[in-house]
Design an enzyme around this catalytic site. Structure first.
Site, short mmCIF file in Angstrom:
data_model
loop_
_atom_site.label_atom_id
_atom_site.label_comp_id
_atom_site.label_asym_id
_atom_site.label_seq_id
_atom_site.Cartn_x
_atom_site.Cartn_y
_atom_site.Cartn_z
N ASP A 36 0.83 -1.22 0.00
CA ASP A 36 0.00 0.00 0.00
C ASP A 36 0.86 1.26 0.00
OD1 ASP A 36 0.71 -0.56 2.68
OD2 ASP A 36 -1.20 0.11 3.51
N GLY A 120 -2.46 -8.27 13.40
CA GLY A 120 -2.54 -8.02 11.96
C GLY A 120 -3.94 -7.69 11.50
N SER A 122 -5.56 -4.71 12.37
CA SER A 122 -5.75 -3.25 12.38
C SER A 122 -6.45 -2.69 13.60
CB SER A 122 -6.53 -2.78 11.16
OG SER A 122 -5.76 -2.90 10.04
N ASP A 165 -5.35 0.01 5.79
CA ASP A 165 -6.17 -0.32 6.97
C ASP A 165 -7.29 0.70 7.15
OD1 ASP A 165 -4.17 -2.11 7.18
OD2 ASP A 165 -3.26 -1.27 8.97
C1 GLA Z 1 0.03 -2.67 8.40
C2 GLA Z 1 -0.01 -1.25 7.86
C3 GLA Z 1 -0.65 -1.21 6.47
C4 GLA Z 1 -0.01 -2.22 5.54
C5 GLA Z 1 0.08 -3.59 6.20
C6 GLA Z 1 0.86 -4.59 5.36
O1 GLA Z 1 -1.25 -3.13 8.64
O2 GLA Z 1 -0.72 -0.41 8.72
O3 GLA Z 1 -0.56 0.08 5.95
O4 GLA Z 1 1.24 -1.78 5.09
O5 GLA Z 1 0.69 -3.52 7.47
O6 GLA Z 1 0.21 -4.85 4.18
#
Ligand code: GLA
Length: 354
Positions: A36, A120, A122, A165
Site C-alpha cells: 500500500d 494483523g 488493524s 487499513d
Molecule cells: C500494516 C499497515 C498497512 C499495511 C500492512 C501490510 O497493517 O498499517 O498500511 O502496510 O501492514 O500490508
C-alpha cells in the site's frame, strides 16, 4: 460490548451521558501485503467485530480515556505529545479532532475492543477511526476520514503505515472486499462469492507493529526506489524482468512488492470469475513471498498456513504486517466447522476469530 453497553459503562464511569457512540470494524487483508505504501492494489475485507466507543466533550484541559481492556483511566493533557501509554492512539485522534475544529476542548472516551492487538487485524487504525467518527461531521467522506486517521499514525504515533487499513475500515461494509488502488484511492466494493468463506485464525503469537521491523521494510523499499529511480515500486509488476540491485536483501524486497502487485491483479480476475482454486493458489504464492522475500513470517505461522491448506482450505497466508499474528484462509462455504476441528487439533494455541 455493543455501542449501547459501552454508553452505559461510560455513564457509570464518568457520571454523565455520552454525546456520541460509534463502531469501527477490524479488517483482514486477503492479498496485497506491504504494497500500500508503494502505490499498489490491495484486497482487504472489513470484519464483523471491532471497537465500540462512547465519547463526550468535557470541561478542563485533560482528556479522560478508559477502556474495557485496561484498569486505569488515562489523563492526557490536550496538546501534549504521545506518552507511550495504551491510550496514545485515542489521544492522537482527539488531537486531530481538535485541529479539525470538531472538538473545542477536552473529551472523555470509553471503548471496548474485540480486535486483538498485534494480530494483523488493524486494531490501531480501528481505534483511531472510531474516535474520529465520534466527533467528525456526518458528511465527512470516507476517504477523508481514512487519510486523517493515517495522519494520526504518521504524525502523532510516528508509524509510517500505508493507507490500506484506514480505507478498509472506513469504506466497505463487513463481508465486502475492498479493491483499493492505494495510489489514487479509487476503489471498488466486491462481494465475496456465495460459495466462498473466509476464516481468520490467530496463531497465538503476538507482535508489535511499532517494533521497528515494519519501519525497516519501509526504509528498505525507500532505498530500493532511490537506487532504481522509481516513484512507485509496484510499477515493476508490469516488467518481465526486474532491474538488478546489488544488495540481495533489497532485491528480495523489490521482488516481493512487484510480484505481490501482479498477484493482486490476477486475484481480482479470479474473484470476479468466482475461481476459488486460482485465488487460493495466489494466496499460497503470496505467503511464500512473505516468507522468502519479505522475511515477514515465522515458522509457527508457516506450519499453521500449511496445515490450514492440508485441512481443506483453497489457500491460506499470513495477513497484515506479519511477524506473527493471524492467518487468513479461503474455504469452501459450509466447511469452516469441520476444517477448524482438524486445524485446532494440531494447533492448540491457535484460535478461530472469524
Ligand atoms: C500494516 C499497515 C498497512 C499495511 C500492512 C501490510 O497493517 O498499517 O498500511 O502496510 O501492514 O500490508
Amino acid at each position: 460490548m455493543t455501542t449501547d453497553t459501552v454508553a452505559e459503562s461510560f455513564t457509570a464511569l464518568f457520571g454523565e451521558a455520552a454525546n456520541a457512540t460509534c463502531f469501527a470494524p477490524g479488517r483482514v487483508n486477503l492479498l496485497g501485503e506491504h504494497i500500500d505504501s508503494h502505490g499498489g492494489h490491495v484486497l482487504p475485507m472489513a470484519l464483523p467485530f471491532g471497537i465500540s466507543l462512547a465519547a463526550a466533550a468535557i470541561d478542563g484541559d485533560h482528556d479522560r480515556i478508559a477502556s474495557a481492556q485496561f484498569d486505569d483511566i488515562a489523563q492526557y493533557r490536550c496538546g501534549a505529545p504521545k506518552t507511550g501509554h495504551w491510550s496514545d492512539y485515542i489521544a492522537g485522534a482527539l488531537e486531530t479532532a481538535r485541529s479539525q475544529g470538531w472538538l473545542a476542548g477536552a473529551a472523555a472516551i470509553y471503548c471496548d475492543s474485540a480486535i486483538p492487538v498485534g494480530a494483523g487485524l488493524s486494531s490501531s487504525a480501528a481505534t483511531i477511526i472510531a474516535v474520529l467518527k465520534a466527533f467528525a461531521p456526518d458528511n465527512l467522506a470516507a476517504t477523508d476520514l481514512a487519510t486523517l486517521a493515517q495522519s494520526v499514525e504518521h504524525d502523532f504515533i510516528g508509524m509510517p503505515c500505508g493507507i490500506m487499513d484506514q480505507m478498509a475500515i472506513a469504506v466497505p461494509a463487513p463481508g465486502e472486499i475492498l479493491l483499493l488502488d492505494c495510489r489514487s484511492l479509487e476503489y471498488e466494493r466486491l462481494p465475496l462469492p456465495s460459495d466462498w468463506d473466509i476464516a481468520v485464525v490467530h496463531s497465538g503469537q503476538h507482535r508489535a507493529l511499532a517494533d521497528g521491523r515494519y519501519r525497516q521494510r519501509i526504509e528498505e523499499a525507500g532505498r530500493a526506489r532511490q537506487l532504481l529511480g522509481l516513484t512507485w515500486l509496484t510499477d515493476l509488476a508490469r516488467e518481465d524482468t526486474l532491474p538488478a540491485l546489488q544488495d540481495p536483501v533489497l532485491s528480495r524486497r523489490v521482488r516481493h512488492i512487484a510480484s505481490e502487485e501482479a498477484r493482486v491483479m490476477q486475484a481480482v480476475e479470479a474473484l470476479r470469475n468466482g475461481n476459488a482454486t486460482a485465488f487460493g493458489a495466489l494466496m499460497q504464492i503470496g505467503h511464500h513471498s512473505m516468507v522468502k522475500d519479505f522475511d515477514a513470517s515465522t515458522p509457527e505461522i508457516d506450519r499453521l498456513v500449511a496445515d490450514a491448506v492440508e485441512a481443506g482450505a483453497h489457500g491460506a497466508r499470513i495477513t497484515g504486517a506479519g511477524f506473527g499474528g493471524c492467518i487468513v484462509a479461503l474455504l469452501p462455504r459450509g466447511e469452516k466447522g469441520q476444517w477448524w476441528r482438524k486445524v485446532s487439533t494440531i494447533h492448540a494455541k491457535a484460535s478461530l476469530l472469524f
